[in-house]
Design a protein around this motif. Structure first.
Motif, short mmCIF file in Angstrom:
data_model
loop_
_atom_site.label_atom_id
_atom_site.label_comp_id
_atom_site.label_asym_id
_atom_site.label_seq_id
_atom_site.Cartn_x
_atom_site.Cartn_y
_atom_site.Cartn_z
N PRO A 91 0.82 -1.22 0.00
CA PRO A 91 0.00 0.00 0.00
C PRO A 91 0.85 1.27 0.00
CG PRO A 91 -0.83 -1.57 1.63
CD PRO A 91 0.42 -2.16 1.06
N GLU A 92 1.96 1.24 0.75
CA GLU A 92 2.83 2.43 0.86
C GLU A 92 3.38 2.86 -0.50
OE1 GLU A 92 2.90 -0.20 2.80
OE2 GLU A 92 2.65 0.55 4.86
N ALA A 93 3.52 1.88 -1.42
CA ALA A 93 4.02 2.22 -2.76
C ALA A 93 3.03 3.17 -3.45
CB ALA A 93 4.23 0.97 -3.59
N GLY A 94 1.74 3.06 -3.09
CA GLY A 94 0.73 3.96 -3.65
C GLY A 94 0.97 5.39 -3.20
N LEU A 95 1.30 5.54 -1.92
CA LEU A 95 1.54 6.87 -1.36
C LEU A 95 2.81 7.48 -1.95
CD1 LEU A 95 0.90 9.07 0.66
CD2 LEU A 95 1.99 7.72 2.45
N LEU A 96 3.87 6.69 -1.99
CA LEU A 96 5.13 7.20 -2.54
C LEU A 96 4.94 7.53 -4.01
CD1 LEU A 96 7.75 4.80 -0.88
CD2 LEU A 96 6.80 6.95 -0.02
N GLY A 97 4.16 6.68 -4.71
CA GLY A 97 3.93 6.88 -6.14
C GLY A 97 3.15 8.15 -6.43
N ILE A 98 2.15 8.45 -5.61
CA ILE A 98 1.34 9.65 -5.88
C ILE A 98 2.16 10.91 -5.58
CG2 ILE A 98 0.14 9.85 -3.64
CD1 ILE A 98 -1.62 10.37 -6.95
N ARG A 99 3.00 10.85 -4.53
CA ARG A 99 3.88 11.99 -4.24
C ARG A 99 4.79 12.26 -5.42
NH1 ARG A 99 5.65 10.00 1.88
NH2 ARG A 99 3.81 10.77 2.98
N LYS A 100 5.37 11.19 -5.95
CA LYS A 100 6.29 11.31 -7.08
C LYS A 100 5.55 11.81 -8.32
CE LYS A 100 10.63 10.34 -8.28
NZ LYS A 100 11.78 10.91 -7.56
N LEU A 108 5.47 19.92 4.02
CA LEU A 108 5.46 20.86 5.14
C LEU A 108 4.67 20.25 6.30
CD1 LEU A 108 4.64 24.22 3.29
CD2 LEU A 108 6.77 22.93 3.38
N ARG A 109 5.30 20.17 7.45
CA ARG A 109 4.64 19.59 8.62
C ARG A 109 4.74 20.57 9.80
NH1 ARG A 109 5.88 13.04 8.25
NH2 ARG A 109 4.56 12.80 6.42
N PRO A 110 3.74 21.43 9.93
CA PRO A 110 3.77 22.36 11.06
C PRO A 110 3.45 21.64 12.37
CG PRO A 110 1.84 22.75 9.64
CD PRO A 110 2.59 21.59 9.06
N VAL A 136 10.24 21.06 7.19
CA VAL A 136 10.19 21.01 5.73
C VAL A 136 10.99 19.79 5.31
CG1 VAL A 136 10.80 22.19 3.58
CG2 VAL A 136 10.00 23.52 5.54
N ARG A 137 10.25 18.77 4.93
CA ARG A 137 10.86 17.48 4.61
C ARG A 137 10.94 17.29 3.09
NH1 ARG A 137 7.50 11.77 5.40
NH2 ARG A 137 8.97 10.49 4.24
N GLU A 138 12.12 16.96 2.59
CA GLU A 138 12.26 16.63 1.17
C GLU A 138 11.48 15.33 0.95
OE1 GLU A 138 13.13 15.78 -2.69
OE2 GLU A 138 13.49 14.34 -1.09
N LEU A 143 16.74 7.94 0.30
CA LEU A 143 16.63 6.48 0.43
C LEU A 143 15.31 5.93 -0.10
CD1 LEU A 143 18.01 5.83 4.02
CD2 LEU A 143 18.88 4.84 1.91
N TYR A 144 14.25 6.73 0.03
CA TYR A 144 12.92 6.27 -0.38
C TYR A 144 12.87 5.93 -1.86
CZ TYR A 144 10.40 7.49 3.90
OH TYR A 144 9.92 7.54 5.18
N PHE A 145 13.62 6.69 -2.66
CA PHE A 145 13.49 6.53 -4.10
C PHE A 145 14.76 6.03 -4.78
CE2 PHE A 145 10.02 9.28 -2.86
CZ PHE A 145 8.96 8.75 -3.57
N GLY A 248 13.40 13.57 7.87
CA GLY A 248 12.16 14.31 8.10
C GLY A 248 11.03 13.40 8.53
N ASP A 249 11.00 12.21 7.98
CA ASP A 249 9.98 11.23 8.37
C ASP A 249 10.11 10.92 9.86
OD1 ASP A 249 7.98 9.19 8.08
OD2 ASP A 249 9.60 7.72 8.15
N ILE A 250 11.32 10.64 10.29
CA ILE A 250 11.55 10.23 11.68
C ILE A 250 11.35 11.42 12.63
CG2 ILE A 250 13.26 9.32 13.29
CD1 ILE A 250 14.51 7.85 10.82
N TYR A 277 -2.58 16.86 0.36
CA TYR A 277 -2.76 17.17 1.78
C TYR A 277 -3.10 15.91 2.53
CZ TYR A 277 -2.43 21.74 -0.11
OH TYR A 277 -1.94 22.83 -0.78
N GLU A 278 -2.40 15.65 3.62
CA GLU A 278 -2.67 14.42 4.38
C GLU A 278 -2.27 14.61 5.82
OE1 GLU A 278 0.19 11.23 3.68
OE2 GLU A 278 1.16 12.39 2.11
N PRO A 279 -3.02 13.98 6.73
CA PRO A 279 -2.58 13.98 8.11
C PRO A 279 -1.29 13.17 8.21
CG PRO A 279 -4.39 12.43 7.81
CD PRO A 279 -4.24 13.18 6.53
C1 IPM Z 1 4.64 9.48 6.44
C2 IPM Z 1 4.56 7.97 6.44
C3 IPM Z 1 4.98 7.45 5.07
C4 IPM Z 1 6.42 7.90 4.83
C5 IPM Z 1 4.84 5.93 4.91
C6 IPM Z 1 3.44 5.46 5.18
C7 IPM Z 1 5.31 5.46 3.56
O1 IPM Z 1 5.34 7.44 7.45
O2 IPM Z 1 3.97 10.10 5.60
O3 IPM Z 1 5.36 10.02 7.26
O4 IPM Z 1 7.36 7.25 5.29
O5 IPM Z 1 6.59 8.92 4.16
#
Ligand code: IPM
Ligand code: MG
Length: 360
Positions: A91-100, A108-110, A136-138, A143-145, A248-250, A277-279
């Motif tokens: 499923p996560e590939a869908g999220l990474l794919g739509i971002r790309k 941006l994560r306030p 502000v996360r790239e 590593l993701y891509f 930025g994720d961490i 836009y996503e929580p």
């Molecule tokens: C986030 C999430 C995603 C990410 C996952 C679900 C792929 O942790 O949006 O922070 O690592 O970017």
């Protein structure tokens, strides 16, 4: 009455995704009614829901609809049901794919400490009071891509995840970080691991070069391990943090502790195409379908949507004010509740925000 028409694509996804996106939709509908906007919603599949219905996490029609939209609102993806799948089928590939696909390179994560929620954090209230920072996360590199490989070597498995950045990729995100800091009148902290990584050393060089264009913005470099510590030790020192994808994720999950619950954190992913836009929270399979999810991260993401994609800054601040009021009056979803608090569900929290929305 304005004549504005917006096309919003909804990507509910998995777990609590559909519940929080419903809250976001109600909010957009309420704004449209009051402000006289026409809104056309298109709902599309992503993540595990798309795998189940179409056999792939990001169907082409989802990408096409998103590309045509004025803005995209996404819930969450993933869950134990799809855990056994390989990397690009998850499923996560869908999220990474739509971002790309949307070229959404700037996430941006306030993060702010809401006054009524100071005691919801596991940190001491006096440590988090007044926190108001922006990560502000790239979002489309690192590593993701990078290339991923799994191979056999001398009877063992050898795995490779490449960390790749180009100068232009670093430059555009760093510049966005400086712009955000300048606009907010705050300092910029560039976070890297330059004592170990080549990509971070180049990141630092680029920051030095771009910084020359922003003599009015104070900035520092900080190693990511130190930043992880400073975020909980002295979070008020931060204004804008700019960093690569994985750091930025961490750091943004860590920063969620400052605000009391990750359920409160919104995000905007901006770049070449429509804003996404996503929580920040995940699909929370343990509470999915129970109507218990905190919708505020999504509603605040809708506030960012009005700010960045729909050019309605007044609507954006009205949403933030309504959330502040609701929290001040003691509304608490389970993730925010302390012992003795009355706990409300997703619908009640959403309704409470809508009732307090003051749009003029
Ligand atoms: C986030 C999430 C995603 C990410 C996952 C679900 C792929 O942790 O949006 O922070 O690592 O970017
Ligand atoms: Mg994350």
């Amino acid at each position: 009455m304005s004549e504005k028409r917006y096309r919003i694509v909804l990507l509910p996804g998995d777990g609590i995704g559909p519940e929080v996106v419903r809250a976001g939709r109600r909010l957009i509908e309420a704004v449209a009614r009051t402000c006289g906007h026409e809104v056309e919603f298109e709902e599309r599949l992503i993540g595990g829901a798309a795998i189940d219905a179409r056999g792939e996490p990001l169907p082409g029609e989802t990408v096409e609809a998103a590309r045509r939209a004025d803005a995209v609102l996404l819930g969450a993806v993933g869950g134990p049901k799809w855990d056994g799948l390989g990397g690009d089928r998850r499923p996560e590939a869908g999220l990474l794919g739509i971002r790309k696909a949307l070229g959404a390179y700037a996430n941006l994560r306030p993060v702010r400490a809401w006054a009524p929620l100071l005691t919801a954090s596991t940190l001491r209230p006096e440590a988090v009071e007044g926190v108001d920072l922006l990560i502000v996360r790239e979002l489309t590199g690192g590593l993701y891509f990078g290339k991923k490989r799994r191979e056999r070597e001398n009877g063992h498995t050898r795995v490779v995840d490449e960390m790749v950045y180009t100068t232009p990729e670093i430059e555009r995100i760093v510049r966005l970080g400086f712009e955000a800091a300048r606009k907010a009148g705050k300092s910029l902290t560039s976070v890297d691991k330059a004592n170990v990584l080549e990509s971070s050393r180049h990141w630092r060089e680029v920051v030095e070069r771009v910084a020359a264009e922003y003599p009015d913005v104070p900035y520092t470099h900080m190693l990511v391990d130190n930043c992880a510590m400073q975020l909980v030790r002295d979070p008020r020192r931060f204004g804008v943090i700019v960093t690569e994808n994985m750091f930025g994720d961490i750091l943004s999950d860590e920063a969620a502790v400052l605000t009391g619950s990750i359920g409160m954190l919104p995000s905007a992913s901006l770049g070449e195409g429509p804003g996404l836009y996503e929580p920040v929270h995940g699909s929370a399979p343990d509470i999915a379908g129970r109507g218990a999810a905190n919708p505020l991260g999504t509603m605040l993401s809708v506030a960012l949507m009005y700010q960045f994609s729909l050019d309605e800054p007044a609507v954006s601040s009205a949403i933030v004010d309504a959330v502040d009021r609701v929290l001040g009056e003691g509304f608490r979803t389970a993730d925010l509740a302390r012992p003795g608090d009355r706990v409300c569900g997703t619908e009640e929290m959403t309704g409470a925000v809508l009732e307090r929305l003051r749009l003029t």
